[in-house]
Design a protein around this motif. Structure first.
Motif, PDB file in Angstrom:
ATOM      1  N   ALA A   1       2.130  -6.816  11.769  1.00 14.91           N
ATOM      2  CA  ALA A   1       1.026  -5.863  11.654  1.00 14.91           C
ATOM      3  C   ALA A   1      -0.322  -6.576  11.503  1.00 14.91           C
ATOM      4  O   ALA A   1      -1.371  -5.961  11.646  1.00 14.91           O
ATOM      5  CB  ALA A   1       1.248  -4.924  10.467  1.00 14.91           C
TER       6      ALA A   1
ATOM      7  N   ILE B   1       0.387  -3.705   4.580  1.00 13.96           N
ATOM      8  CA  ILE B   1       0.586  -2.280   4.855  1.00 13.96           C
ATOM      9  C   ILE B   1       0.903  -1.560   3.549  1.00 13.96           C
ATOM     10  O   ILE B   1       1.393  -2.162   2.588  1.00 13.96           O
ATOM     11  CB  ILE B   1       1.734  -2.038   5.865  1.00 13.96           C
TER      12      ILE B   1
ATOM     13  N   LYS C   1      -1.711   0.522   7.857  1.00 12.69           N
ATOM     14  CA  LYS C   1      -2.348  -0.751   7.539  1.00 12.69           C
ATOM     15  C   LYS C   1      -3.376  -0.545   6.431  1.00 12.69           C
ATOM     16  O   LYS C   1      -4.098   0.451   6.417  1.00 12.69           O
ATOM     17  CB  LYS C   1      -3.053  -1.326   8.773  1.00 12.69           C
TER      18      LYS C   1
ATOM     19  N   SER D   1      -6.905   1.459   6.387  1.00 12.09           N
ATOM     20  CA  SER D   1      -6.862   2.657   7.235  1.00 12.09           C
ATOM     21  C   SER D   1      -7.199   3.898   6.423  1.00 12.09           C
ATOM     22  O   SER D   1      -7.074   3.913   5.200  1.00 12.09           O
ATOM     23  CB  SER D   1      -5.459   2.851   7.825  1.00 12.09           C
TER      24      SER D   1
END
Length: 163
Positions: free
Chosen positions: A58, A62, A103, A106
């Motif tokens: 990623a 996260i 993530k 976000s």
């Protein structure tokens, strides 16, 4: 976002209706770290930005899936207020699917539909909601859940809201 307001005695009128969408909520590293503290889940993909940037596909940390799930009550309060309620409680979930990683950094928001209302023998009502948590700029949502809530009559106004 505008909050839908109804009364305890009229909640059934909303069955099958999309109630709305919450405001955006930032999922930052501080929130993720506090969740790790609260749950004891310190897996590096959540709490070690440097390592996650190097080793995790990623490209960074996260949010925990269960952190995203735990955001539902607050996000849902942005959408629906019910008057004539003494108290309300979370009753669980029938189904939860984590369909995309959130993530860190976000923003997420919830879309909520009232699927069903059952009147209980104890005078309360059990609501079944379909909730989708969207990630800003992503096609796939973070999660899709069938969430359950109970509420009981009383003299309160908007007692399921943040007030």
């Amino acid at each position: 976002m505008a909050q839908v307001t109804t009364h305890f005695d009229k909640i059934e009128e909303l069955i099958g209706k999309k109630l709305g969408t919450s405001d955006w909520l930032l999922v930052d590293q501080d929130r993720v770290n506090k969740f790790a503290e609260a749950t004891g889940d310190f897996q590096w993909i959540h709490v070690n930005p440097e390592r996650a940037a190097k080793e995790f596909p990623a490209g960074g940390t996260i949010a925990h899936g269960y952190l995203t799930l735990s955001l539902l009550p607050g996000l849902m309060q942005d959408i629906l207020a019910v008057e004539g309620v003494g108290h309300g409680i979370n009753y669980g979930s029938n189904k939860v699917r984590f369909t995309n990683m959130v993530k860190v950094g976000s923003r997420v928001r919830a879309h909520q539909t009232l699927k069903n209302v059952e009147t209980r023998k104890d005078g309360g009502k059990q609501m079944t909601y379909e909730v989708t948590v969207e990630i800003e700029g992503q096609e796939r949502p973070a999660l899709i859940a069938e969430s359950l809530g109970l509420m009981y009559p009383g003299t309160g106004t908007n007692s399921l809201s943040k007030e």
